[in-house]
Scaffold this active site. Structure first.
Site, PDB file in Angstrom:
ATOM      1  N   GLU A 234       0.877  -1.174   0.000  1.00 53.18           N
ATOM      2  CA  GLU A 234       0.000   0.000   0.000  1.00 53.18           C
ATOM      3  C   GLU A 234       0.910   1.218   0.000  1.00 53.18           C
ATOM      4  OE1 GLU A 234      -3.078  -0.032  -0.417  1.00 53.18           O
ATOM      5  OE2 GLU A 234      -3.807  -2.005   0.216  1.00 53.18           O
TER       6      GLU A 234
ATOM      7  N   CYS B  96      -2.490   8.855   2.421  1.00 52.71           N
ATOM      8  CA  CYS B  96      -2.227   8.355   1.069  1.00 52.71           C
ATOM      9  C   CYS B  96      -3.393   8.668   0.154  1.00 52.71           C
ATOM     10  CB  CYS B  96      -1.936   6.854   1.094  1.00 52.71           C
ATOM     11  SG  CYS B  96      -3.194   5.872   1.916  1.00 52.71           S
TER      12      CYS B  96
END
Length: 500
Positions: free
Chosen positions: A257, A291
């Site tokens: 990720e 993110c």
């Protein structure tokens, strides 16, 4: 009381022994006020090997525990997280700089994934498959994989661990957690809560849930060890490439990720009231350190001036300050290096033709605080294509909708995306196979703030991994195709004949 002193007091209240956070290791520093607090000694290479060995031994016992019984441990963990929610959220705020509501929201995310995983423990479904051979039965099952290493980032210092740990536990896997070296206190606080759940559960083997404090060398050791079949790593694309190469060299698995450079497309039919609210949270929440933070605003040229003017007014009213204070919406950046990157990116944007509409300066107070910036750019220049982990929103314009989608997809990252429109045609095109190329695509909501029910992750430089909901659990298990012959003959597949 300084933020660091406040954190120490909460750790003691949670039951973390002082020897764990008061030793000869490097001191931690709170981004809230820059205060220096606990000292934590990092793990050595010998510690890493010992922890992996303990996890391997725990795996042999844990995989024999029925999955619904494994789910009971996760249920107890969820109960303990509910009881400790306020204290754990406060540590997140003090160490990561998140405002109070975001800290509470992160712990709620941990609770939610525990609830999800408890139900999942009774739904680790396989398949039955028709066999071409008479008297044969085929099926596909999912088996526990082994110790899972979780390398987490500072911006979600506890939720990312929970996403992985809750699923791994019900799948039959022990978990080794290497938290960010910027947020070790949240890991110690979480582990204290974990210990309470383990104490209430009779079937947990030693070494089932462990923490390794340390820097890059600890992550490298976990990535290189063949006793760890899966490494789940959250962080920068640069870090993810290093992890992927190390794990691949031993033919292990990595769940990545990584970075995001998320865009919102705003069309002429969009509800601008909704868009402004969504942009504000998505672009400045967690001080731009998610993110899924909104970094590129792609606006139709006919409405760009109007929308930017409204955004500038909203930005100028944002309360910036101590994230513990009520009403504050923008807390600090994690450290001075992040503020320096913020300054450097803005300088590059101006050099590349950008105009700063508002923000972009430091806030004079203890800690690392900046004013979120809006920058109008003539094109997607190199600085726009790069993810700067800070609250900078680049605004670009377009004329045709296909052009907007192409602009969104032109960056290396592919995590989250969204469109604001009242046109069904535009919305469906955005969600089509030739629309957004991201792992997450939203209509009339921002790119930030995903629910745990859906699989979370992205494409391209974001790494391709999926965590949390849907069928993300399959990453933590191994697939096995089984065939049973219950006949008295031995026919071969594809009609092959081999008589002896």
């Amino acid at each position: 009381m300084t933020a660091a002193q406040d954190a120490r007091a909460i750790l003691s209240r949670l039951g973390v022994p002082e020897r764990a956070f008061d030793n000869e290791g490097p001191p931690t520093r709170s981004p809230v006020d820059g205060s220096i607090g606990a000292s934590i000694l990092g793990s050595t290479s010998a510690d890493v090997s010992h922890v992996i060995a303990a996890a391997a031994a725990a795996f042999d016992a844990w995989r024999r525990v029925p999955a619904p019984r494994r789910g009971e441990l996760v249920r107890l963990l969820g109960e303990e997280l509910r009881a400790a929610k306020d204290d754990l959220a406060a540590v997140v705020t003090l160490e990561a700089g998140k405002i109070t509501s975001e800290g509470l929201g992160e712990v709620q995310e941990m609770i939610d994934i525990c609830d999800f995983a408890v139900g999942l423990s009774r739904q680790l479904y396989g398949l039955t498959l028709p066999s071409e051979r008479p008297g044969h039965h085929m099926r596909e099952t999912w088996q526990p994989l082994g110790p899972v290493a979780v390398i987490s980032a500072f911006n979600f210092p506890v939720a990312v661990w929970a996403w992985n740990a809750a699923l791994a536990l019900v799948c039959g896997d022990p978990v080794i957690w290497k938290p960010s070296e910027k947020t070790p206190l949240t890991a110690l606080a979480t582990h204290a809560v974990v210990e309470r759940a383990l104490a209430r559960f009779a079937d947990a083997p030693n070494g089932l849930l462990q923490v390794l404090i340390g820097g890059r060398e600890v992550g490298e050791a976990l990535s290189a060890d063949p006793r760890v079949p899966l490494v789940s790593a959250t962080g920068s694309t640069r870090m993810g490439r290093a992890v992927a190469q190390t794990v691949a060299a031993r033919l292990g698995r990595s769940l990545l990720e990584l970075g995001g450079n998320n865009a919102m497309i705003v069309t002429p039919s969009a509800d601008l009231d909704m868009a402004v609210r969504a942009i504000a949270f998505s672009a400045v929440g967690t001080c731009g350190q998610r993110c899924t933070t909104l970094r590129r605003l792609l606006v139709h040229e006919d409405i760009a001036d109007t929308l930017v003017a409204r955004l500038a007014k909203a930005y100028d009213s944002l309360p910036i300050g101590d994230p513990r204070d009520g009403g504050v919406l923008v807390g600090p950046l994690i450290e001075e290096d992040a503020a320096a990157a913020f300054d450097a990116a803005l300088a590059q944007a101006v050099e590349q033709g950008g105009t700063i509409v508002t923000g972009g300066t430091r806030v004079e107070r203890a800690g690392t605080y900046v004013r979120p910036a809006i920058v109008r750019m003539p094109a997607q220049t190199p600085v726009v294509m790069h993810e700067t982990f800070a609250p900078i929103l680049y605004v670009l314009t377009w004329r045709e909708f296909d052009e907007a989608v192409a602009m969104q997809n032109a960056v290396p990252q592919g995590l989250s995306s969204c469109v604001f429109t009242d046109s069904v045609r535009e919305a469906e095109q955005f969600l089509s196979a030739w629309g957004s190329d991201c792992g997450i695509a939203n209509v009339n909501i921002g790119p930030s703030g995903a629910e745990i029910g859906g699989a979370f992750g992205g494409e391209k430089d974001t790494g391709g991994g999926r965590e949390s909901g849907s069928d993300a659990w399959k990453a933590y298990m191994r697939r096995q195709t089984q065939t049973v012959n219950f006949s008295s003959a031995l026919p071969l597949a594809q009609g092959v004949r081999f008589e002896v």
